[in-house]
Design a protein around this motif. Sequence first.
Motif, PDB file in Angstrom:
ATOM      1  N   SER A 360       0.837  -1.192   0.000  1.00 52.24           N
ATOM      2  CA  SER A 360       0.000   0.000   0.000  1.00 52.24           C
ATOM      3  C   SER A 360       0.876   1.247   0.000  1.00 52.24           C
ATOM      4  O   SER A 360       2.076   1.194   0.326  1.00 52.24           O
ATOM      5  CB  SER A 360      -0.910   0.016   1.226  1.00 52.24           C
ATOM      6  N   VAL A 361       0.284   2.374  -0.388  1.00 52.07           N
ATOM      7  CA  VAL A 361       1.013   3.633  -0.282  1.00 52.07           C
ATOM      8  C   VAL A 361       1.329   3.894   1.184  1.00 52.07           C
ATOM      9  O   VAL A 361       0.667   3.368   2.093  1.00 52.07           O
ATOM     10  CB  VAL A 361       0.188   4.794  -0.872  1.00 52.07           C
ATOM     11  N   ASP A 362       2.354   4.674   1.445  1.00 55.33           N
ATOM     12  CA  ASP A 362       2.778   4.949   2.817  1.00 55.33           C
ATOM     13  C   ASP A 362       1.613   5.499   3.625  1.00 55.33           C
ATOM     14  O   ASP A 362       0.967   6.481   3.236  1.00 55.33           O
ATOM     15  CB  ASP A 362       3.927   5.950   2.814  1.00 55.33           C
ATOM     16  N   THR A 363       1.352   4.822   4.764  1.00 51.35           N
ATOM     17  CA  THR A 363       0.198   5.176   5.593  1.00 51.35           C
ATOM     18  C   THR A 363       0.590   5.141   7.055  1.00 51.35           C
ATOM     19  O   THR A 363       1.311   4.228   7.499  1.00 51.35           O
ATOM     20  CB  THR A 363      -0.965   4.195   5.358  1.00 51.35           C
ATOM     21  N   LEU A 364       0.125   6.117   7.825  1.00 56.38           N
ATOM     22  CA  LEU A 364       0.316   6.158   9.272  1.00 56.38           C
ATOM     23  C   LEU A 364      -1.039   6.289   9.940  1.00 56.38           C
ATOM     24  O   LEU A 364      -1.911   7.024   9.463  1.00 56.38           O
ATOM     25  CB  LEU A 364       1.196   7.341   9.674  1.00 56.38           C
ATOM     26  N   TRP A 365      -1.205   5.558  11.051  1.00 51.42           N
ATOM     27  CA  TRP A 365      -2.428   5.709  11.854  1.00 51.42           C
ATOM     28  C   TRP A 365      -2.157   6.779  12.897  1.00 51.42           C
ATOM     29  O   TRP A 365      -1.224   6.655  13.718  1.00 51.42           O
ATOM     30  CB  TRP A 365      -2.793   4.389  12.506  1.00 51.42           C
ATOM     31  N   CYS A 366      -2.928   7.825  12.897  1.00 51.20           N
ATOM     32  CA  CYS A 366      -2.628   9.000  13.708  1.00 51.20           C
ATOM     33  C   CYS A 366      -2.822   8.783  15.199  1.00 51.20           C
ATOM     34  O   CYS A 366      -2.385   9.621  16.011  1.00 51.20           O
ATOM     35  CB  CYS A 366      -3.472  10.183  13.234  1.00 51.20           C
TER      36      CYS A 366
END
Length: 793
Positions: A360-366
């Motif tokens: 997946s594209v770079d993703t962060l859970w805030c």
Amino acid sequence: MRSDVSQTQSQTQASPSPGLVARRAVAGAFDEMVAPDGSVRPAYRPVVDALQALSGPERVARFGAAEQYLREAGVYYRADEDGGARLWPLAFPPFVIDPVEWRALEAALVQRATYLERLVADLYGERALVREGILPGRLLGHNPEFLRPLSRQGLGPKPLIRFVAVDLGRGPDGTWRVLGDRTQAPSGTGFALENRVATSRALPDLARQLHVRRLAGFFARFRETLETLNDQDGARVGLLTPGPFNETYFEHAYLARYLGFHLLEGGDLVVQGDEAKLRTVDGLRPVGVLWRRLDADYADPLELFSQSRIGTPGLLRAVRAGKLELVNALGSGILETPAFAAFETALAKRLIGEPLALRSVDTLWCADPASHAEVRGGDWTLGPAFPGQTGRALPDLALPPEPGDAVHLVARRVPPLSRAPMELGGDMVSRPVTLRVFLARSSEGWDVMPGGFARASHAPGEAVPAIGAGGRSMDVWIPGDEADVPITLLSSARDFRRRLPGSLPARAADNLFWLGRSAERTEVAIRLWRASLERGGEERASAVDAARRAILTRSGIAAADALTGIHRTARTAFDIASRIRDRFSPDAWRVLAEVVELLTEARRAAAPTDHAALAGRLLTRLAGFSGLVEENMYQFAGWRFLQCGRRIERGEATASACAEFLAAGGEGVSEALLEFTDSRLTYRRRFSVELHPETVADLCLLDPLNPRSVAYQVAAARRAMADLPGIHAGESLDPAARRIARLHVRLETAVPAEVTPDFLRRVARDLRDISDLLSARYFAVAPEAAIERLGSE
């Protein structure tokens, strides 16, 4: 052709003319057609050569032929909740993927589907991922797609997902990245099929030259899988749709027709005990498998969203009992959770033991403290953490000061998307593009559809909007080493045996019946309106003219704004036809669409419209509709219900209108009867020019050979009703059959002197009662109970 290119690069000697090569419009973006040295990539070389060989007018003609096919086939996308729809926006040239690259992509897609299958099984099973701390529990606890009534469904041996779509985007380094997984009710396969048909019509020689891989085999194998899952004797396979107001309803109808499945809405089904049943005109019939295109929340108002009006009460009970297979399982939409991408590496290692080839594209859970800090100090785009609004950019979302308040947010970095060539207004331009691919699960594993559809932006920016927001679609071609063997979804000729169609769903019969009534109602209104126009203003009005206007007014059509009322009536017929597109002639549907378009244009016209000429054009098209219904529609149960509706409506309308004309009296009664029944020419051919009330009444109302007479409508309706399901010669007549038999005898034995306003009003009342009796028997919630109730009358 021109190019909207901002940079110029030198080309090799093998490169085509500059007008056909769309160079990069965004620095650093990967160009699908043009290599960094300016040469055309090998996969696109045949496409460029083929387009160069065509003159400008020939290109326009070919692409126009594809658009004409889509228009004639009625391929549309519903763009808003008010019923607005637009033609499916196909762009050229096709998106071409090198065969070697596709094989690697296929393997990566199969790996990803396997990962998703195991992920959803754990989330609805042991939930080891949460227990071991790999996945935060809050991503389940706060997730609207985690269906607690089915929280243990993953413990069984059967996979919960059998059909998935993956949205891909290619970054500047040429690597494909996952933009989103689609498991709730993946759409696009039907449009991909129509893209292929239309594109192959525009570029048939090129498709043959490249040995473009066919799509039919993928669908044949998927259909075989669903039929294998249907292990109940006599059970049906259906495609469950939210209904005609869904934006992709055309696709639902198209796929149901293509695969030979019933197109079903939630109201078509009932649950008896723990079995799902289909309401048909022959009674309730079992359903074993549903390909679900309805969001899970709406499937069962008893256990899920209680306000749903498009689901089936008790559906979960049938699923839990193992009597109904859903593809995909309810709750599988949880895999579309954007926040899962932030934990993808660890999840894949735990579930499949290796990294994902398609990440997946770079993703962060805030909500994660470290990620929260990184997002606060970096260049990230905020979006929802849970499914529901995932296709929208939400730049106005603010990051809360504390991580604990950011459970609902993710931050993503989507790289600049690759650019693909697209013909636009005679120019070849470069536009950002995404790719949607599809996979189906069989007993042997995951199968990838050799193609899909690409979506490109109409505008030169970096974003690729959804189709409903202005995006354009491209066919996806995978060249082969040799031509694929043609595959048909029809039965083998060796196994051929003519069979009658299966039981007709009660909703389809209901819609066909009312389509017949609404189409006739539209024609009656137009005939009355045209007659009023020909009579001129109030100073020439007679008692018959007043009666004519009164009939229109009672029909909801005001004399001052007749177009609005007629448009509303025609739109009703068109909307009903749209509900049964899987059973209805595309040509006849298109005729009704043209009627609505003519009326819409007339209402919006700035200059005055010649209403009399418009009425003539509308009646011509409705006559074409009647002919298409008679000649093109398979004459079995559905056709008979449509005929019943047409004949009952025409008979009732003719009897009611003629009763008003006779009651009005005075000059012009005979002319009004002949005009309304379109029998002037017949009368002049059979009788003298002079009008005699008795001969006019006989021809217009009692003559069984005049296709416009009341007697003819009743006789035709009686013939159609005699062949309806459950009617058998020699048995006692049901109430509807008994009423129409009596009415037929009354008209057959009547003489013109008996035809009075009261006589005709009674005929109209009888036809309305017959309509109600048919509805009670065939369109009731429980047909068997209706039959028993009617039988006791």
